[in-house]
Design a protein around this motif. Structure first.
Motif, PDB file in Angstrom:
ATOM      1  N   GLN A   2       9.697 -10.438  -3.406  1.00  0.00           N
ATOM      2  CA  GLN A   2       8.809 -11.439  -3.998  1.00  0.00           C
ATOM      3  C   GLN A   2       7.586 -11.673  -3.112  1.00  0.00           C
ATOM      4  OE1 GLN A   2      10.659 -15.228  -4.832  1.00  0.00           O
ATOM      5  NE2 GLN A   2       8.755 -16.158  -5.582  1.00  0.00           N
ATOM      6  N   LEU A   3       7.795 -11.672  -1.805  1.00  0.00           N
ATOM      7  CA  LEU A   3       6.667 -11.833  -0.885  1.00  0.00           C
ATOM      8  C   LEU A   3       5.722 -10.641  -0.968  1.00  0.00           C
ATOM      9  CD1 LEU A   3       8.526 -13.197   2.284  1.00  0.00           C
ATOM     10  CD2 LEU A   3       7.410 -14.508   0.471  1.00  0.00           C
ATOM     11  N   ILE A   4       6.303  -9.456  -1.038  1.00  0.00           N
ATOM     12  CA  ILE A   4       5.473  -8.247  -1.138  1.00  0.00           C
ATOM     13  C   ILE A   4       4.642  -8.273  -2.413  1.00  0.00           C
ATOM     14  CG2 ILE A   4       5.549  -5.740  -1.423  1.00  0.00           C
ATOM     15  CD1 ILE A   4       8.127  -5.805   0.323  1.00  0.00           C
ATOM     16  N   GLU A   5       5.283  -8.574  -3.528  1.00  0.00           N
ATOM     17  CA  GLU A   5       4.560  -8.607  -4.798  1.00  0.00           C
ATOM     18  C   GLU A   5       3.499  -9.703  -4.807  1.00  0.00           C
ATOM     19  OE1 GLU A   5       2.829  -8.102  -8.243  1.00  0.00           O
ATOM     20  OE2 GLU A   5       4.139  -6.639  -7.255  1.00  0.00           O
ATOM     21  N   ALA A   6       3.786 -10.838  -4.171  1.00  0.00           N
ATOM     22  CA  ALA A   6       2.803 -11.928  -4.105  1.00  0.00           C
ATOM     23  C   ALA A   6       1.561 -11.487  -3.339  1.00  0.00           C
ATOM     24  CB  ALA A   6       3.424 -13.148  -3.444  1.00  0.00           C
TER      25      ALA A   6
END
Length: 450
Positions: free
Chosen positions: A121-125
């Protein structure tokens, strides 16, 4: 071994070794951070830091030690090291452990689920913010940094006199930093960025708003030029005003006052700012990053008005400075990590907001400069005298409207005089750290340009 077990064994072994009083200060933190660049992961950091400091009274003298590990070997080391240096250390004044305050306010800045935010989720954000920024305006040449992160920390202060203070803190953040130019071949480049946070859930952060605000911050500076040197009415936007206040926040520390590093020395009870200025330190605010129920000595925190309606009411104290000055302890003890010395610092320091929006303040300014960024704050400010001379970026205002961006200017003045010359205060407090200010309009400051 967890911290509770470690403390129990340490204190038991310490008594066997002859320590009559003991205290631990434990600090631990972990974080996950993702940074992307050109559609790829640029950096992925999963860090854990922290440790424990120990002090104990043996043979009538206080000894100190510290460790990063919580195991049986560390217990023996802590006691041996503290016992050895107690024999040779010369303390300036007798130290005594603090038994704790009668009452502590409840301050909730922790969400156990936040650190469990999936790395994907952090990567996609981070990738999403980069995509949004690049697609928002053709003039965005590059996203230099797009970062998403989560972190949590805890502090425990406990001693044999009954003090037992524990707190946990969590936060999530998203930030972007972009580079813009008018065209691919243009030589002029400008930068801009934005940041937001949440203490509860990463989902609470509006990633699109962060990216688009960062884009606006950058492209609005394109085509900037200097202005004629003169005295101008100056509007410090809330972020620039925050930078300025942060640079001079130490003048409210009783340590600085005692050492002669503050021009406010000897002025308690006097009018030191305009009657429209109140400066407050409030560690009990809700949903603010630096809120806490106790300070680095375990004293219960409380809201304090440093300046009220322009009059200086108190300095910030820890137990030592309060005792020396014969003043009340404001519970502003601070430590730079578990091994740090106890100093004095603010918790949530801010200038009380007014009622006007930034747009209204601009609209009522016939001629002036809106400053949104100050540079060279470490070299260009003198906290003792209050003087500052800082490179600035902003916008020229004419007839109540922003007409063009401005750069290559230097704004100069004196912080203490500035506090007496603020014409208007904005309603736009934005807490992203331990110090903040709303927009401030100053009647006149010297600006060096062309």
């Amino acid at each position: 071994m967890n911290i509770e077990e470690f403390q129990e064994v340490l204190f038991a072994k310490g008594r066997e070794a002859g320590f009559t009083e003991m205290e631990i200060y434990y600090a631990n933190g972990r974080s996950t951070s993702v940074s992307v660049l050109k559609g790829e992961i640029d950096a992925y950091n999963n860090a854990q830091t922290g440790g424990l400091s120990f002090r104990g009274l043996i043979g009538g003298k206080m000894g100190y030690s510290s460790t990063e590990r919580l195991d049986h070997e560390s217990i023996a080391y802590l006691l041996d090291e503290a016992g050895s240096n107690a024999e040779v250390l010369e303390n300036e004044e007798p130290e005594e452990l603090f038994a704790g305050s009668e009452h502590y306010h409840s301050v909730n800045t922790y969400s156990a689920s936040l650190i469990k935010t999936p790395p994907d989720q952090l990567i996609e954000a981070a990738l999403a913010m980069e995509r949004i920024a690049l697609n928002a305006d053709r003039r965005i040449d590059m996203v230099r940094r797009s970062v998403a992160s989560v972190s949590e920390s805890e502090v425990l202060i406990s001693n044999t006199k009954g003090l037992n203070c524990h707190r946990q803190h969590s936060s999530a953040s998203a930030s972007i930093y972009v580079l813009a130019k008018e065209s691919k071949d243009a030589k002029e480049t400008v930068t801009g960025g934005w940041f937001d946070f949440s203490l509860r859930s990463f989902d609470d952060i509006d990633l699109e708003a962060v990216a688009l605000t960062g884009v606006r911050e950058a492209v609005s500076k394109l085509g900037a030029s200097t202005v004629q040197s003169d005295n101008y009415p100056i509007i410090f936007r809330n972020d620039a005003a925050t930078s300025l206040l942060s640079s001079f926040a130490s003048v409210f520390s009783a340590e600085s006052v005692d050492k002669g590093f503050s021009r406010l020395k000897g002025k308690l009870g006097e009018q030191v700012a305009g009657s429209n200025i109140s400066i407050i330190d409030d560690p009990l605010m809700v949903n603010v990053p630096s809120s806490k129920a106790f300070d680095a000595e375990g004293s219960a925190t409380a809201r304090h008005e440093l300046i009220k309606d322009g009059r200086l009411l108190t300095f910030l104290h820890n137990r030592k400075t309060a005792r020396k000055a014969g003043a009340a302890n404001t519970a502003n003890a601070a430590k730079g990590g578990y091994k740090g010395l106890v100093e004095v610092s603010h918790h949530n320091l801010y200038i009380a907001p007014g009622t006007a929006s930034l747009a209204e303040i601009i609209r009522k300014t016939d001629r002036g400069i809106l400053i949104v960024e100050l540079q060279g704050l470490h070299a260009g400010t003198n906290a003792t005298s209050g003087s500052f001379s800082l490179a600035a970026i902003g916008y020229l205002i004419e007839h109540g409207e922003i007409v063009r961006p401005v750069n290559q200017i230097t704004v100069s003045g004196n912080f203490f005089e500035l506090l007496n010359g603020i014409e208007e205060i904005g309603n736009d407090l934005r807490f992203i750290g331990s110090c903040t200010s709303p927009t401030l309009k100053v009647s006149s400051l010297s600006v060096s340009g062309a």
